[in-house]
Design a protein around this motif. Structure first.
Motif, PDB file in Angstrom:
ATOM      1  N   THR A 222       1.165  -1.164  -0.315  1.00  0.00           N
ATOM      2  CA  THR A 222       0.274  -0.415   0.085  1.00  0.00           C
ATOM      3  C   THR A 222       0.551   1.335   0.390  1.00  0.00           C
ATOM      4  N   ARG A 223       1.981   1.175   0.172  1.00  0.00           N
ATOM      5  CA  ARG A 223       3.126   2.076  -0.145  1.00  0.00           C
ATOM      6  C   ARG A 223       3.963   2.868  -0.615  1.00  0.00           C
ATOM      7  N   GLN A 224       3.923   4.044  -1.522  1.00  0.00           N
ATOM      8  CA  GLN A 224       4.595   4.136  -2.546  1.00  0.00           C
ATOM      9  C   GLN A 224       5.982   4.369  -2.374  1.00  0.00           C
ATOM     10  N   SER A 225       6.987   3.918  -3.003  1.00  0.00           N
ATOM     11  CA  SER A 225       8.146   3.726  -2.793  1.00  0.00           C
ATOM     12  C   SER A 225       9.209   4.662  -3.247  1.00  0.00           C
ATOM     13  N   VAL A 226       9.910   5.367  -3.133  1.00  0.00           N
ATOM     14  CA  VAL A 226      11.075   5.850  -4.002  1.00  0.00           C
ATOM     15  C   VAL A 226      12.299   5.428  -3.883  1.00  0.00           C
ATOM     16  N   GLU A 227      12.367   5.773  -5.388  1.00  0.00           N
ATOM     17  CA  GLU A 227      14.396   5.498  -5.684  1.00  0.00           C
ATOM     18  C   GLU A 227      15.236   6.841  -5.338  1.00  0.00           C
ATOM     19  N   VAL A 228      16.270   5.822  -4.772  1.00  0.00           N
ATOM     20  CA  VAL A 228      17.114   7.115  -4.593  1.00  0.00           C
ATOM     21  C   VAL A 228      18.301   6.701  -4.921  1.00  0.00           C
ATOM     22  N   ARG A 229      19.275   7.026  -5.780  1.00  0.00           N
ATOM     23  CA  ARG A 229      21.198   6.862  -6.142  1.00  0.00           C
ATOM     24  C   ARG A 229      21.783   8.030  -5.713  1.00  0.00           C
ATOM     25  N   THR A 230      22.858   7.122  -4.769  1.00  0.00           N
ATOM     26  CA  THR A 230      23.816   8.386  -4.062  1.00  0.00           C
ATOM     27  C   THR A 230      25.233   7.574  -4.404  1.00  0.00           C
ATOM     28  N   PRO A 231      26.572   7.769  -3.891  1.00  0.00           N
ATOM     29  CA  PRO A 231      27.585   7.045  -3.597  1.00  0.00           C
ATOM     30  C   PRO A 231      27.410   6.472  -2.031  1.00  0.00           C
ATOM     31  N   ALA A 232      26.848   8.437  -1.423  1.00  0.00           N
ATOM     32  CA  ALA A 232      27.080   7.546   0.273  1.00  0.00           C
ATOM     33  C   ALA A 232      25.571   6.755   0.791  1.00  0.00           C
ATOM     34  N   VAL A 233      25.561   5.386   0.281  1.00  0.00           N
ATOM     35  CA  VAL A 233      24.466   4.657   0.715  1.00  0.00           C
ATOM     36  C   VAL A 233      24.426   4.513   1.830  1.00  0.00           C
ATOM     37  N   GLY A 234      25.785   3.921   2.719  1.00  0.00           N
ATOM     38  CA  GLY A 234      25.085   3.731   4.004  1.00  0.00           C
ATOM     39  C   GLY A 234      25.239   5.054   5.007  1.00  0.00           C
ATOM     40  N   VAL A 235      25.689   6.427   4.741  1.00  0.00           N
ATOM     41  CA  VAL A 235      25.252   7.314   5.532  1.00  0.00           C
ATOM     42  C   VAL A 235      23.567   7.149   5.142  1.00  0.00           C
ATOM     43  N   LEU A 236      23.175   7.762   4.176  1.00  0.00           N
ATOM     44  CA  LEU A 236      22.276   8.313   3.964  1.00  0.00           C
ATOM     45  C   LEU A 236      20.768   6.998   4.354  1.00  0.00           C
ATOM     46  N   ARG A 237      21.486   5.746   4.307  1.00  0.00           N
ATOM     47  CA  ARG A 237      20.276   4.737   4.644  1.00  0.00           C
ATOM     48  C   ARG A 237      20.237   4.768   6.317  1.00  0.00           C
ATOM     49  N   ASP A 238      21.188   4.848   6.933  1.00  0.00           N
ATOM     50  CA  ASP A 238      21.166   5.080   8.360  1.00  0.00           C
ATOM     51  C   ASP A 238      20.488   6.309   8.200  1.00  0.00           C
ATOM     52  N   LEU A 239      20.705   7.313   8.132  1.00  0.00           N
ATOM     53  CA  LEU A 239      19.577   8.497   8.147  1.00  0.00           C
ATOM     54  C   LEU A 239      18.640   8.436   7.939  1.00  0.00           C
ATOM     55  N   LEU A 240      18.115   7.868   6.430  1.00  0.00           N
ATOM     56  CA  LEU A 240      16.550   7.588   6.921  1.00  0.00           C
ATOM     57  C   LEU A 240      15.998   6.515   7.632  1.00  0.00           C
ATOM     58  N   THR A 241      16.826   5.458   7.632  1.00  0.00           N
ATOM     59  CA  THR A 241      16.082   3.906   8.980  1.00  0.00           C
ATOM     60  C   THR A 241      15.461   5.538  10.160  1.00  0.00           C
ATOM     61  N   ALA A 242      16.597   6.006  10.446  1.00  0.00           N
ATOM     62  CA  ALA A 242      16.642   6.765  11.659  1.00  0.00           C
ATOM     63  C   ALA A 242      15.423   7.260  11.633  1.00  0.00           C
ATOM     64  N   GLU A 243      15.129   7.493  10.772  1.00  0.00           N
ATOM     65  CA  GLU A 243      13.982   8.385  10.472  1.00  0.00           C
ATOM     66  C   GLU A 243      12.138   8.065  10.739  1.00  0.00           C
ATOM     67  N   GLY A 244      12.541   6.346  10.702  1.00  0.00           N
ATOM     68  CA  GLY A 244      11.277   5.211  10.757  1.00  0.00           C
ATOM     69  C   GLY A 244      11.388   4.367   9.384  1.00  0.00           C
ATOM     70  N   ALA A 245      12.147   4.702   8.126  1.00  0.00           N
ATOM     71  CA  ALA A 245      11.597   4.516   7.421  1.00  0.00           C
ATOM     72  C   ALA A 245      12.640   3.213   6.763  1.00  0.00           C
ATOM     73  N   ALA A 246      11.799   2.044   5.938  1.00  0.00           N
ATOM     74  CA  ALA A 246      12.307   0.641   5.309  1.00  0.00           C
ATOM     75  C   ALA A 246      12.698   1.131   4.155  1.00  0.00           C
ATOM     76  N   VAL A 247      14.425   0.106   4.555  1.00  0.00           N
ATOM     77  CA  VAL A 247      15.513   1.200   3.072  1.00  0.00           C
ATOM     78  C   VAL A 247      15.468  -0.925   2.912  1.00  0.00           C
ATOM     79  N   HIS A 248      15.874  -0.906   1.366  1.00  0.00           N
ATOM     80  CA  HIS A 248      16.703  -1.583   0.837  1.00  0.00           C
ATOM     81  C   HIS A 248      17.562  -1.485  -0.213  1.00  0.00           C
ATOM     82  N   THR A 249      18.993  -1.486  -0.551  1.00  0.00           N
ATOM     83  CA  THR A 249      20.309  -1.318  -0.652  1.00  0.00           C
ATOM     84  C   THR A 249      20.629  -2.850  -1.808  1.00  0.00           C
ATOM     85  N   GLU A 250      21.092  -1.530  -3.118  1.00  0.00           N
ATOM     86  CA  GLU A 250      22.071  -2.601  -4.018  1.00  0.00           C
ATOM     87  C   GLU A 250      22.716  -1.840  -4.896  1.00  0.00           C
TER      88      GLU A 250
END
Length: 305
Positions: A222-250
């Motif tokens: 039911t929830r919309q997803s967002v695609e993000v591309r960044t060279p700082a994957v680990g940093v952004l993943r941790d920031l978004l997870t801290a905001e309550g998001a579910a994050v999958h990285t590839e």
């Protein structure tokens, strides 16, 4: 009797830990059934119980109405690939398959047939120890096909394959299902399951989450997803997870559920994280999987199963 896999209240405990709990589902012939779950969900344990390699703590599992361990010439009934690395590196491909053929009373001609089918005929007499992971995967698939079995089980068969190999496996599985075989495939590659599977069995923490068609499962997201591309994957993943998001990285790509495009952009800007791409996308199997298994994730990204 139809070549059906029937799992009934299947349970497996290791000491005080429960790997599989009261699983009940059916895998039918004539279609590809994907077997999905987060890392540590109990997929490999379940497959090993189907093949009689692990003894259930409770419940039962049968193939064609009988426990698989009760069949003396197993490869004629169920072909399987559990771990492409579990093979003697000093043997050649043809020697490995010939030994399996003899022990299961399978005609020797099948060895050459399956090596040709998986694209290994030209390296059949090379030692397996020199094979790449992709070649070993092809050899494992050849082993599964050797007995011309009506039931086929594959655990992560796409690991190590190049894009051409992935497409070949996809077409192979769909072709086997079209022949009326039961094809049960465990994989963490959602994009491939979206192109390959007809039905899904989804588990989390050893328990059943869903047993339904791919379309039905995807529609539950039911929830919309967002695609993000960044060279700082680990940093952004941790920031978004801290905001309550579910994050999958590839690689450099993050798929985010639970935060919108605007909020993700604000967080990245506030912390100086460069973004090369940021966009909302329509629902997919991966979106539904991430949402519906969020409470079942046991291990962080990067950890093996």
């Amino acid at each position: 009797m139809a070549c059906v896999i029937e799992v009934n209240q299947l349970t497996k405990r290791y000491g005080g830990a429960t790997a599989v709990k009261d699983l009940t589902f059916t895998v039918d012939p004539g279609q590809v059934t994907g077997f999905l779950g987060p890392n540590g969900a109990g997929k490999s344990t379940t497959l090993r119980m189907i093949l009689g390699l692990h003894e259930p703590t409770g419940g039962s599992v049968t193939v064609e109405g009988r426990p698989f361990a009760a069949r003396p010439r197993g490869l004629r009934h169920v072909g399987s690939l559990l771990d492409a690395q579990e093979v003697h590196g000093g043997r050649s491909a043809v020697a490995h398959l010939s030994a399996l053929a003899r022990s299961n009373r399978i005609p020797r001609r099948r060895v050459d047939e399956v090596l040709e089918r998986v694209g290994l005929a030209e390296v059949a007499r090379r030692r397996i120890g020199g094979f790449s992971l992709g070649m070993k995967q092809r050899l494992g698939i050849a082993s599964a096909l050797l007995g011309d079995a009506p039931v086929l089980l594959f655990d992560e068969p796409l690991n190590g394959l190049d894009p051409e190999g992935v497409r070949w496996v996809r077409e192979l599985f769909r072709g086997l299902a079209a022949e009326g075989r039961t094809v049960f495939v465990s994989s963490h590659l959602m994009s491939e399951m979206e192109h390959t599977a007809d039905q899904l069995i989804v588990i989390g923490r050893g328990e059943l989450i869903a047993a339904e068609s791919l379309e039905e499962f995807s529609a539950r997201g039911t929830r919309q997803s967002v695609e993000v591309r960044t060279p700082a994957v680990g940093v952004l993943r941790d920031l978004l997870t801290a905001e309550g998001a579910a994050v999958h990285t590839e690689g450099e790509l993050l798929t985010v559920i639970g935060l919108g495009v605007a909020r993700i952009g604000e967080i990245a800007q506030a912390h100086g994280v460069p973004l090369h791409h940021l966009s909302a996308r329509s629902a997919s199997l991966e979106d539904a999987f991430m949402e519906l298994t969020a409470d079942s994730v046991q291990y962080l990204a990067g950890e093996s199963r």
